[in-house]
Design a protein around this motif. Sequence first.
Motif, PDB file in Angstrom:
ATOM      1  N   ARG A 199       0.806  -1.224   0.000  1.00  0.00           N
ATOM      2  CA  ARG A 199       0.000   0.000   0.000  1.00  0.00           C
ATOM      3  C   ARG A 199       0.837   1.271   0.000  1.00  0.00           C
ATOM      4  O   ARG A 199       0.414   2.300  -0.513  1.00  0.00           O
ATOM      5  CB  ARG A 199      -0.910  -0.005   1.238  1.00  0.00           C
ATOM      6  CG  ARG A 199      -1.969  -1.099   1.149  1.00  0.00           C
ATOM      7  CD  ARG A 199      -2.640  -1.354   2.463  1.00  0.00           C
ATOM      8  NE  ARG A 199      -3.868  -2.117   2.297  1.00  0.00           N
ATOM      9  CZ  ARG A 199      -4.601  -2.589   3.296  1.00  0.00           C
ATOM     10  NH1 ARG A 199      -4.221  -2.366   4.540  1.00  0.00           N
ATOM     11  NH2 ARG A 199      -5.693  -3.263   3.054  1.00  0.00           N
ATOM     12  N   GLY A 236      -8.991  -0.806  -1.822  1.00  0.00           N
ATOM     13  CA  GLY A 236     -10.412  -0.778  -1.483  1.00  0.00           C
ATOM     14  C   GLY A 236     -11.065   0.582  -1.680  1.00  0.00           C
ATOM     15  O   GLY A 236     -12.292   0.686  -1.757  1.00  0.00           O
ATOM     16  N   VAL A 275     -12.978   0.421   8.326  1.00  0.00           N
ATOM     17  CA  VAL A 275     -11.573   0.116   8.622  1.00  0.00           C
ATOM     18  C   VAL A 275     -11.642  -1.055   9.593  1.00  0.00           C
ATOM     19  O   VAL A 275     -11.972  -0.888  10.770  1.00  0.00           O
ATOM     20  CB  VAL A 275     -10.842   1.320   9.251  1.00  0.00           C
ATOM     21  CG1 VAL A 275      -9.417   0.950   9.655  1.00  0.00           C
ATOM     22  CG2 VAL A 275     -10.814   2.490   8.277  1.00  0.00           C
ATOM     23  N   VAL A 320     -11.790  -9.968   7.942  1.00  0.00           N
ATOM     24  CA  VAL A 320     -12.301 -10.029   6.564  1.00  0.00           C
ATOM     25  C   VAL A 320     -13.607 -10.834   6.578  1.00  0.00           C
ATOM     26  O   VAL A 320     -13.697 -11.867   7.244  1.00  0.00           O
ATOM     27  CB  VAL A 320     -11.263 -10.703   5.637  1.00  0.00           C
ATOM     28  CG1 VAL A 320     -11.802 -10.844   4.209  1.00  0.00           C
ATOM     29  CG2 VAL A 320      -9.958  -9.908   5.630  1.00  0.00           C
ATOM     30  N   SER A 378     -17.396  -5.163   7.415  1.00  0.00           N
ATOM     31  CA  SER A 378     -16.655  -5.197   6.156  1.00  0.00           C
ATOM     32  C   SER A 378     -17.618  -5.396   4.980  1.00  0.00           C
ATOM     33  O   SER A 378     -17.457  -4.796   3.927  1.00  0.00           O
ATOM     34  CB  SER A 378     -15.614  -6.320   6.221  1.00  0.00           C
ATOM     35  OG  SER A 378     -15.065  -6.558   4.956  1.00  0.00           O
ATOM     36  N   MET A 435     -19.698   0.487   2.112  1.00  0.00           N
ATOM     37  CA  MET A 435     -19.621   0.588   0.647  1.00  0.00           C
ATOM     38  C   MET A 435     -18.215   0.273   0.145  1.00  0.00           C
ATOM     39  O   MET A 435     -18.018  -0.196  -0.966  1.00  0.00           O
ATOM     40  CB  MET A 435     -19.993   2.006   0.221  1.00  0.00           C
ATOM     41  CG  MET A 435     -21.425   2.364   0.566  1.00  0.00           C
ATOM     42  SD  MET A 435     -21.557   4.153   0.632  1.00  0.00           S
ATOM     43  CE  MET A 435     -23.317   4.363   0.516  1.00  0.00           C
ATOM     44  N   GLY A 466     -13.746   0.125   1.829  1.00  0.00           N
ATOM     45  CA  GLY A 466     -12.972   0.200   3.063  1.00  0.00           C
ATOM     46  C   GLY A 466     -11.568  -0.350   2.944  1.00  0.00           C
ATOM     47  O   GLY A 466     -11.065  -0.601   1.852  1.00  0.00           O
ATOM     48  N   VAL A 467     -10.964  -0.511   4.108  1.00  0.00           N
ATOM     49  CA  VAL A 467      -9.588  -0.971   4.191  1.00  0.00           C
ATOM     50  C   VAL A 467      -9.509  -2.064   5.250  1.00  0.00           C
ATOM     51  O   VAL A 467      -9.939  -1.853   6.387  1.00  0.00           O
ATOM     52  CB  VAL A 467      -8.658   0.189   4.626  1.00  0.00           C
ATOM     53  CG1 VAL A 467      -7.209  -0.271   4.702  1.00  0.00           C
ATOM     54  CG2 VAL A 467      -8.789   1.376   3.688  1.00  0.00           C
ATOM     55  N   HIS A 468      -8.999  -3.212   4.886  1.00  0.00           N
ATOM     56  CA  HIS A 468      -8.719  -4.228   5.901  1.00  0.00           C
ATOM     57  C   HIS A 468      -7.361  -3.911   6.504  1.00  0.00           C
ATOM     58  O   HIS A 468      -6.402  -3.653   5.767  1.00  0.00           O
ATOM     59  CB  HIS A 468      -8.707  -5.628   5.268  1.00  0.00           C
ATOM     60  CG  HIS A 468     -10.074  -6.087   4.858  1.00  0.00           C
ATOM     61  ND1 HIS A 468     -10.427  -6.321   3.537  1.00  0.00           N
ATOM     62  CD2 HIS A 468     -11.183  -6.338   5.597  1.00  0.00           C
ATOM     63  CE1 HIS A 468     -11.706  -6.691   3.493  1.00  0.00           C
ATOM     64  NE2 HIS A 468     -12.183  -6.715   4.719  1.00  0.00           N
TER      65      HIS A 468
HETATM   66  C1  UD1 Z   1      -7.077  -6.913  -1.852  1.00  0.00           C
HETATM   67  C2  UD1 Z   1      -7.184  -8.346  -1.265  1.00  0.00           C
HETATM   68  C3  UD1 Z   1      -5.806  -8.835  -0.884  1.00  0.00           C
HETATM   69  C4  UD1 Z   1      -4.876  -8.762  -2.096  1.00  0.00           C
HETATM   70  C5  UD1 Z   1      -4.887  -7.375  -2.701  1.00  0.00           C
HETATM   71  C6  UD1 Z   1      -4.111  -7.404  -4.021  1.00  0.00           C
HETATM   72  C7  UD1 Z   1      -9.087  -9.201   0.045  1.00  0.00           C
HETATM   73  C8  UD1 Z   1      -9.885  -9.164   1.303  1.00  0.00           C
HETATM   74  N1  UD1 Z   1      -8.052  -8.354  -0.097  1.00  0.00           N
HETATM   75  O1  UD1 Z   1      -6.536  -6.069  -0.829  1.00  0.00           O
HETATM   76  O2  UD1 Z   1      -5.900 -10.175  -0.408  1.00  0.00           O
HETATM   77  O3  UD1 Z   1      -3.567  -9.091  -1.720  1.00  0.00           O
HETATM   78  O4  UD1 Z   1      -6.233  -6.944  -2.968  1.00  0.00           O
HETATM   79  O5  UD1 Z   1      -4.237  -6.217  -4.691  1.00  0.00           O
HETATM   80  O6  UD1 Z   1      -9.386  -9.992  -0.825  1.00  0.00           O
HETATM   81  N2  UD1 Z   1     -13.915  -3.343   2.146  1.00  0.00           N
HETATM   82  C9  UD1 Z   1     -15.123  -2.833   2.575  1.00  0.00           C
HETATM   83  N3  UD1 Z   1     -15.247  -2.508   3.895  1.00  0.00           N
HETATM   84  C10 UD1 Z   1     -14.251  -2.685   4.787  1.00  0.00           C
HETATM   85  C11 UD1 Z   1     -13.017  -3.209   4.350  1.00  0.00           C
HETATM   86  C12 UD1 Z   1     -12.876  -3.516   3.012  1.00  0.00           C
HETATM   87  O7  UD1 Z   1     -16.060  -2.678   1.796  1.00  0.00           O
HETATM   88  O8  UD1 Z   1     -14.453  -2.377   5.968  1.00  0.00           O
HETATM   89  C13 UD1 Z   1     -13.776  -3.715   0.708  1.00  0.00           C
HETATM   90  C14 UD1 Z   1     -12.817  -2.826  -0.039  1.00  0.00           C
HETATM   91  O9  UD1 Z   1     -13.437  -1.678  -0.552  1.00  0.00           O
HETATM   92  C15 UD1 Z   1     -12.352  -3.763  -1.137  1.00  0.00           C
HETATM   93  C16 UD1 Z   1     -12.368  -5.121  -0.467  1.00  0.00           C
HETATM   94  O10 UD1 Z   1     -13.223  -5.018   0.655  1.00  0.00           O
HETATM   95  O11 UD1 Z   1     -13.294  -3.780  -2.199  1.00  0.00           O
HETATM   96  C17 UD1 Z   1     -10.996  -5.560  -0.029  1.00  0.00           C
HETATM   97  O12 UD1 Z   1     -10.408  -4.585   0.823  1.00  0.00           O
HETATM   98  P1  UD1 Z   1      -8.838  -4.620   1.189  1.00  0.00           P
HETATM   99  O13 UD1 Z   1      -8.519  -5.998   1.623  1.00  0.00           O
HETATM  100  O14 UD1 Z   1      -8.529  -3.514   2.097  1.00  0.00           O
HETATM  101  O15 UD1 Z   1      -8.274  -4.329  -0.274  1.00  0.00           O
HETATM  102  P2  UD1 Z   1      -6.795  -4.485  -0.835  1.00  0.00           P
HETATM  103  O16 UD1 Z   1      -5.807  -3.906   0.086  1.00  0.00           O
HETATM  104  O17 UD1 Z   1      -6.856  -3.991  -2.230  1.00  0.00           O
END
Ligand code: UD1
Length: 380
Positions: free
Chosen positions: A27, A39, A130, A134, A139, A143, A145-147
């Motif tokens: 990131r 995300g 946030v 997962v 989550s 709409m 977010g960020v894990h």
């Molecule tokens: C994602 C993948 C990660 C992979 C990376 C490669 C998942 C969970 N994450 O991480 O394994 O290595 O792409 O580019 O498959 N979201 C919500 N609400 C929340 C948190 C997240 O809606 O509270 C959504 C985000 O908008 C996104 C998805 O969940 O559409 C995954 O979020 P996140 O894991 O933070 O995304 P990446 O860091 O891109």
Amino acid sequence: KRGGYDHFMLKEIYEQPESIVNTMRGRLNFENHSVKLGGLSNYLTTIRRSRRIVMIACGTSYHSCLAARDLFEELTDIPISVEVASYFIDRKPPLFRDDTCIFVSQSGETADTLVALKYCLERGAMCVGVVNVVGSSLSRLTMCGVHINAGPEIGVASTKAFTSQYVALVMMALLFSEDRLSKLQRRQEIIEGLGTLSAKLSEVLELNDVIEKTAESMKDKTKMLVLGSGYQYATALEGALKIKEISYILAEGILMGELKHGPLALVEKDLPIIMIATKDKLFDLVSSSVSQVTSRLGEPVFITSKNGPRIAEHAKSVADGKNDADAKADYVRFEVPETVDCLQTILNILVLQMLGYWLAVKKGYDPDFPRNLAKAVTTR
Ligand code: UD1
Ligand code: M6R
């Protein structure tokens, strides 16, 4: 099963040099000083245009929002409010389509936070999560977010989730302000700071033995205060929460600027007062609070910057006419490495996590399972 540690809490405290790196992985680009949060990519324009950001959470997650507010205000210039989810629901405040609401939760299952989310969704606000877990309700229902990718947190007392939430929020603030030229230098400084944070966290962990000894000497205290100002106000609140929830000592986090408006009346001989006094722009205010406490014979325990100004000695020598060398031995001090002001919270909180842990253990309590509490509070 606890990876060689006596408790999950200690294991999770020790995981932090690694878990914060996992939060940043893929990131942050340290070469060109850029941030990418997959995300949020499709939602950035909407978020940047919002007229207000409302952060909503409970407990430790609320403290990470509070800690991040200063930086959001500084970098984004968007008005920010921070809300305890249950109080937010009690009030049902006005909320609009052009508001962005950020929900912070380790478990993603906290009932109060989910009810607040429903309220904001119904009003058409942009709802961002946030979250650590997962696939959790939060989550799924937000709409976008960020894990935080901190890995499973088992101990009821939240530790590594706090530091990772904070790192995630800092990255969000950096991302939201990417288009602001005037913030270029500040953003670079922070990104570089994030790059060296893990090694500094490891350095803080080396204080474990001295913190254990200090806890032994403090364990019979029934109350203590934790004081901070500016960025360190949230650290003080979170540190006090850690201490009270596992050691059952009545610990209160207090803003230094509020001392004279009431809490100073509590200060007396033998009352332990943990003062967060790492160097930042509010150092003068901190120094004056130290004098207020020491001149009333309160017993300060300092968290200060390694190689930083000798705040306690300075304040004490002014108060008693002693020279610095005489005063130096008097007080307990935990010295932590210095980092960028807005990241110092991450290093300082570690000291208070360890102190809370050792106070619980020395008193014979299991820090992983504090009485009356559950890891995820799924009822209101
Ligand atoms: C994602 C993948 C990660 C992979 C990376 C490669 C998942 C969970 N994450 O991480 O394994 O290595 O792409 O580019 O498959 N979201 C919500 N609400 C929340 C948190 C997240 O809606 O509270 C959504 C985000 O908008 C996104 C998805 O969940 O559409 C995954 O979020 P996140 O894991 O933070 O995304 P990446 O860091 O891109
Ligand atoms: O899972 P969440 O982050 O939503 O939980 C919120 C609080 O219940 C939680 O942070 C609680 O305050 C912790 N036990 C504190 O250590």
